[in-house]
Write an enzyme that holds these catalytic residues in place. Structure first.
Site, PDB file in Angstrom:
ATOM      1  N   GLY A  97       1.182  -3.894   4.314  1.00  0.00           N
ATOM      2  CA  GLY A  97       0.570  -3.111   3.252  1.00  0.00           C
ATOM      3  C   GLY A  97       1.107  -3.558   1.914  1.00  0.00           C
ATOM      4  O   GLY A  97       2.133  -4.240   1.837  1.00  0.00           O
ATOM      5  N   GLN A 150       3.613  -2.670  -6.726  1.00  0.00           N
ATOM      6  CA  GLN A 150       4.368  -3.829  -6.231  1.00  0.00           C
ATOM      7  C   GLN A 150       3.878  -5.149  -6.820  1.00  0.00           C
ATOM      8  O   GLN A 150       4.553  -6.164  -6.695  1.00  0.00           O
ATOM      9  CB  GLN A 150       4.282  -3.917  -4.708  1.00  0.00           C
ATOM     10  CG  GLN A 150       5.017  -2.794  -3.997  1.00  0.00           C
ATOM     11  CD  GLN A 150       4.968  -3.028  -2.498  1.00  0.00           C
ATOM     12  OE1 GLN A 150       4.000  -2.666  -1.855  1.00  0.00           O
ATOM     13  NE2 GLN A 150       6.006  -3.650  -1.963  1.00  0.00           N
ATOM     14  N   CYS A 210      10.323  -4.120   3.160  1.00  0.00           N
ATOM     15  CA  CYS A 210       9.435  -3.969   2.015  1.00  0.00           C
ATOM     16  C   CYS A 210       9.389  -5.292   1.269  1.00  0.00           C
ATOM     17  O   CYS A 210      10.427  -5.930   1.094  1.00  0.00           O
ATOM     18  CB  CYS A 210       9.991  -2.861   1.119  1.00  0.00           C
ATOM     19  SG  CYS A 210       9.006  -2.547  -0.344  1.00  0.00           S
ATOM     20  N   LEU A 211       8.203  -5.685   0.824  1.00  0.00           N
ATOM     21  CA  LEU A 211       8.089  -6.933   0.059  1.00  0.00           C
ATOM     22  C   LEU A 211       8.877  -6.856  -1.248  1.00  0.00           C
ATOM     23  O   LEU A 211       9.232  -7.882  -1.811  1.00  0.00           O
ATOM     24  CB  LEU A 211       6.619  -7.244  -0.234  1.00  0.00           C
ATOM     25  CG  LEU A 211       5.748  -7.539   0.986  1.00  0.00           C
ATOM     26  CD1 LEU A 211       4.301  -7.723   0.569  1.00  0.00           C
ATOM     27  CD2 LEU A 211       6.246  -8.764   1.741  1.00  0.00           C
ATOM     28  N   HIS A 233       4.855   4.869   3.689  1.00  0.00           N
ATOM     29  CA  HIS A 233       5.617   3.852   2.943  1.00  0.00           C
ATOM     30  C   HIS A 233       4.849   3.438   1.680  1.00  0.00           C
ATOM     31  O   HIS A 233       5.408   3.401   0.577  1.00  0.00           O
ATOM     32  CB  HIS A 233       5.865   2.648   3.857  1.00  0.00           C
ATOM     33  CG  HIS A 233       6.609   1.524   3.205  1.00  0.00           C
ATOM     34  ND1 HIS A 233       7.835   1.091   3.640  1.00  0.00           N
ATOM     35  CD2 HIS A 233       6.284   0.733   2.146  1.00  0.00           C
ATOM     36  CE1 HIS A 233       8.248   0.093   2.865  1.00  0.00           C
ATOM     37  NE2 HIS A 233       7.315  -0.160   1.955  1.00  0.00           N
ATOM     38  N   GLU A 234       3.556   3.132   1.843  1.00  0.00           N
ATOM     39  CA  GLU A 234       2.777   2.620   0.704  1.00  0.00           C
ATOM     40  C   GLU A 234       2.532   3.681  -0.352  1.00  0.00           C
ATOM     41  O   GLU A 234       2.611   3.414  -1.551  1.00  0.00           O
ATOM     42  CB  GLU A 234       1.433   2.058   1.183  1.00  0.00           C
ATOM     43  CG  GLU A 234       1.540   0.857   2.103  1.00  0.00           C
ATOM     44  CD  GLU A 234       2.432  -0.232   1.556  1.00  0.00           C
ATOM     45  OE1 GLU A 234       2.526  -0.402   0.325  1.00  0.00           O
ATOM     46  OE2 GLU A 234       3.075  -0.914   2.366  1.00  0.00           O
ATOM     47  N   HIS A 237       5.214   4.312  -2.761  1.00  0.00           N
ATOM     48  CA  HIS A 237       5.263   3.391  -3.907  1.00  0.00           C
ATOM     49  C   HIS A 237       4.481   3.941  -5.102  1.00  0.00           C
ATOM     50  O   HIS A 237       4.831   3.666  -6.250  1.00  0.00           O
ATOM     51  CB  HIS A 237       4.686   2.018  -3.528  1.00  0.00           C
ATOM     52  CG  HIS A 237       5.633   1.131  -2.777  1.00  0.00           C
ATOM     53  ND1 HIS A 237       6.844   0.743  -3.274  1.00  0.00           N
ATOM     54  CD2 HIS A 237       5.519   0.526  -1.563  1.00  0.00           C
ATOM     55  CE1 HIS A 237       7.456  -0.059  -2.397  1.00  0.00           C
ATOM     56  NE2 HIS A 237       6.668  -0.196  -1.345  1.00  0.00           N
TER      57      HIS A 237
END
Ligand SMILES: [Zn+2]
Length: 188
Positions: free
Chosen positions: A51, A56, A104-105, A146-147, A150
């Site tokens: 995702g 991000q 996480c990226l 998670h997304e 953000h």
């Protein structure tokens, strides 16, 4: 389409509450937001994420993309079709939570065990501005939490209750990947 630069922890954009998207601006067929969504999808694919949230990629607006193809490496997790969510909201959380490994990226080197609700209701709009409302459970529910965190300026570290197993990727693979029964999840 182009691959966007991923913001890493320390970049203030990751700590801002993202702005709602104006749905009228969204639905223009060749509008700037449609190109941005394509770029988000390409960036998620290039970086190998499950995702990606707009903050991000340095844009503080409420858009997330998700996709996960089930494969042998993560056989216990079910697939998530390519999904674009605009102004997503989660509600009606399950009473119970499950612990799972997350990365996480934006915190690419780290893995942590994060408690997440096992099911929830998602309300959002797709990239054409059509309303989506559905009950979600399992891996998809974890990725959504998670997304959407953000979009609220949160990262998975903020949800952790026990930092004793917080690991660099290499140590995670050496010490935890085969020893912990918690399901492994990928970067998102
Ligand atoms: Zn993330």
């Amino acid at each position: 389409m182009s691959v966007l630069k991923v913001a890493k922890l320390g970049n203030p954009v990751l700590r801002q509450v993202a702005a709602e998207v104006d749905l009228k601006g969204l639905v223009k067929p060749k509008g700037e937001l449609q190109k941005f969504i394509d770029d988000m999808i390409e960036t998620m694919h290039k970086e190998g994420g499950v995702g990606l949230a707009a903050p991000q990629v340095n844009r503080s607006i409420k858009i997330v993309v998700l996709e996960y193809d089930n494969n042998e490496r993560y056989p216990e997790e079910s697939s998530i079709p390519l999904t674009v969510l605009v102004n997503p909201v989660l509600s009606d959380f399950s009473g119970e939570k499950v612990l799972g490994w997350e990365s996480c990226l934006s915190l690419i080197d780290f893995r942590g065990l994060v408690p997440r609700f096992t099911s929830l209701t998602l309300t959002a709009y797709d990239r054409q501005g059509k309303k989506i409302e559905k009950r979600v459970e399992g891996f998809e529910a974890v990725v959504l939490q998670h997304e959407i965190d953000h979009l609220e300026g949160k990262v998975f570290l903020d949800r952790m209750e026990d930092f004793s197993k917080l690991s660099y990727q290499e140590e995670f693979e050496e010490f935890w990947v085969k020893k912990d029964p918690a399901p492994e999840s990928r970067e998102s």
